[in-house]
Design an enzyme around this catalytic site. Structure first.
Site, PDB file in Angstrom:
ATOM      1  NE  ARG A  84      22.078  54.062  38.416  1.00  0.00           N
ATOM      2  CZ  ARG A  84      21.046  54.887  38.636  1.00  0.00           C
ATOM      3  NH1 ARG A  84      20.624  55.687  37.673  1.00  0.00           N
ATOM      4  NH2 ARG A  84      20.446  54.908  39.810  1.00  0.00           N
ATOM      5  CE  LYS A 106      41.629  42.821  35.679  1.00  0.00           C
ATOM      6  NZ  LYS A 106      42.651  41.975  36.342  1.00  0.00           N
ATOM      7  CD  GLU A 148      52.690  45.152  34.068  1.00  0.00           C
ATOM      8  OE1 GLU A 148      52.396  44.070  33.526  1.00  0.00           O
ATOM      9  OE2 GLU A 148      52.280  45.479  35.200  1.00  0.00           O
ATOM     10  CE  LYS A 190      45.543  44.327  30.078  1.00  0.00           C
ATOM     11  NZ  LYS A 190      45.903  45.328  31.089  1.00  0.00           N
ATOM     12  CD  GLU A 200      41.346  38.575  36.704  1.00  0.00           C
ATOM     13  OE1 GLU A 200      41.649  38.282  37.864  1.00  0.00           O
ATOM     14  OE2 GLU A 200      41.770  39.590  36.116  1.00  0.00           O
ATOM     15  NE  ARG A 205      41.565  41.657  32.239  1.00  0.00           N
ATOM     16  CZ  ARG A 205      40.980  42.772  31.836  1.00  0.00           C
ATOM     17  NH1 ARG A 205      39.803  42.735  31.236  1.00  0.00           N
ATOM     18  NH2 ARG A 205      41.557  43.938  32.020  1.00  0.00           N
ATOM     19  CG  ASN A 209      46.268  39.641  37.686  1.00  0.00           C
ATOM     20  OD1 ASN A 209      46.319  40.829  37.364  1.00  0.00           O
ATOM     21  ND2 ASN A 209      45.119  38.992  37.820  1.00  0.00           N
ATOM     22  CG  HIS A 212      50.410  42.038  38.871  1.00  0.00           C
ATOM     23  ND1 HIS A 212      51.160  41.563  37.807  1.00  0.00           N
ATOM     24  CD2 HIS A 212      50.000  43.292  38.508  1.00  0.00           C
ATOM     25  CE1 HIS A 212      51.204  42.489  36.862  1.00  0.00           C
ATOM     26  NE2 HIS A 212      50.511  43.539  37.255  1.00  0.00           N
ATOM     27  CG  HIS A 216      49.446  43.981  43.891  1.00  0.00           C
ATOM     28  ND1 HIS A 216      48.222  43.567  43.411  1.00  0.00           N
ATOM     29  CD2 HIS A 216      49.957  44.798  42.935  1.00  0.00           C
ATOM     30  CE1 HIS A 216      48.006  44.104  42.216  1.00  0.00           C
ATOM     31  NE2 HIS A 216      49.043  44.855  41.913  1.00  0.00           N
ATOM     32  CG  HIS A 230      52.406  48.614  39.520  1.00  0.00           C
ATOM     33  ND1 HIS A 230      51.857  47.654  40.349  1.00  0.00           N
ATOM     34  CD2 HIS A 230      52.046  48.253  38.255  1.00  0.00           C
ATOM     35  CE1 HIS A 230      51.189  46.764  39.629  1.00  0.00           C
ATOM     36  NE2 HIS A 230      51.288  47.110  38.355  1.00  0.00           N
TER      37      HIS A 230
END
Length: 334
Positions: A84, A106, A148, A190, A200, A205, A209, A212, A216, A230
């Site tokens: 956990r 993330k 980026e 960032k 987010e 936030r 992206n 993206h 993606h 990527h």
């Protein structure tokens, strides 16, 4: 101390890290994975968690993620779910990881349905970005990370985009002072955005992206393979976002082409047609339907009202996006 890395990074930096840890009283335990996006999988997640359990890692221990975004994402997710939540330390060795994926918490793996669809928010205890690791980075990986960097200028900092236009090529080539500035400026940008919207929930936030959603979809179409890294997908995704914004009358066409010109001049993909994909716009949009940002059956898009003026548009027609992509799939490179 458990360390997760990939074979390429271990070959370049394994001995240095091993010696450093042993000199400071730590016993390293290595898990060396194959490089590449396909490592972010269910199988590797399960195997790595079982390896950590076999080492009897406790909640108060820290797992080191030594590598690029793939290793950071996988290791961070393992740390998030192991007992956990265990501690982990990001030691990013690529430009992309240093300026983006190692910061913000993330973590995720990919699934057949799409990229980063299973994951958790789990902040690292420490991010240690050693710029010397960039000296062993292949040129293509360095370029992919630069996408980026440019992103932060396009989001809300037109002056930084202008800095990229003037200094990006020299920074990519080898200039250590420019690299230090690019990394520190990007991380600060960032961190500022993440601090405003860590999970987010407000939409702030989501600006990170940019590029993206298009990117993606392109990664999915190319099978999350080395055919399109990527960062390369994000670079082209930002060009597409700019051109689509211009198509909708939100952004001057000259500004959109300025984005495309800079992306292309440094050596990143700036033309969808040049990929020679065997698909149409509708196929790419179908990939987008698996995007984790889908909300009540709609997909928000990050578009631009100008360079440094990115915003979240929740009323974009996917049919219109498909038509736009059909045009870009046959558009002759400038």
């Amino acid at each position: 101390m458990p360390i997760v890395t990939d074979a390429n990074v271990h070959a370049a930096w394994g001995d240095v890290v091993e010696a450093s840890l042993r000199d400071n009283g730590h016993e390293p335990h290595w898990r060396i994975l194959p490089p590449g996006e396909k490592t972010k999988s269910w199988d590797e997640l399960a195997a790595t968690v079982n390896w950590l359990l076999g080492l009897e890692v406790e909640r108060g221990d820290h797992i080191i993620a030594l590598g690029g975004g793939v290793i950071g994402d996988l290791t961070g997710f393992c740390a998030a779910i192991l007992k956990r939540g265990c501690g982990f330390i990001q030691v990013p060795t690529t430009l992309l990881a240093q300026v983006d994926s190692s910061v913000g918490g993330k973590t995720a793996i990919n699934t057949p349905a799409g990229k980063n669809l299973v994951g958790a928010f789990h902040q690292p205890a420490l991010v240690l970005a050693d710029l010397s690791t960039l000296e062993t980075l292949p040129p293509r990986e360095m370029l992919a990370g630069y996408a980026e960097v440019v992103k932060y200028g396009l989001i809300d900092d037109a002056d930084f985009f202008a800095w990229c236009e003037s200094n990006g090529a020299k920074m990519i080539a080898s200039d250590s002072a420019l690299r230090e500035y690019a990394v520190s400026h990007s991380v600060a940008a960032k961190a500022r955005i993440v601090a405003e919207d860590e999970f987010e929930t407000t939409g702030r936030r989501a600006l990170l992206n940019l590029g993206h959603t298009f990117g993606h979809a392109l990664e999915a179409e190319t099978g999350f393979s080395d055919a399109l890294l990527h960062g390369e997908a994000v670079a082209l995704g930002m060009v597409l976002a700019a051109r689509y914004s211009a198509r909708k009358g939100l952004m001057a066409r000259a500004s959109a082409e300025r984005v495309a010109r800079h992306v292309g001049e440094v050596g990143l993909p700036a033309s969808l047609a040049a990929l020679r994909l065997e698909c149409d716009g509708a196929d790419l949009v179908r990939h987008m339907l698996h995007d984790k940002k889908m909300d009540a059956g709609t997909l928000p898009f990050l578009l631009m009202k100008g360079i440094g003026k990115t915003y979240l548009d929740k009323e974009v027609s996917l049919d219109d996006v498909a038509a736009f992509l059909d045009e870009e799939l046959v558009r002759e490179p400038a």
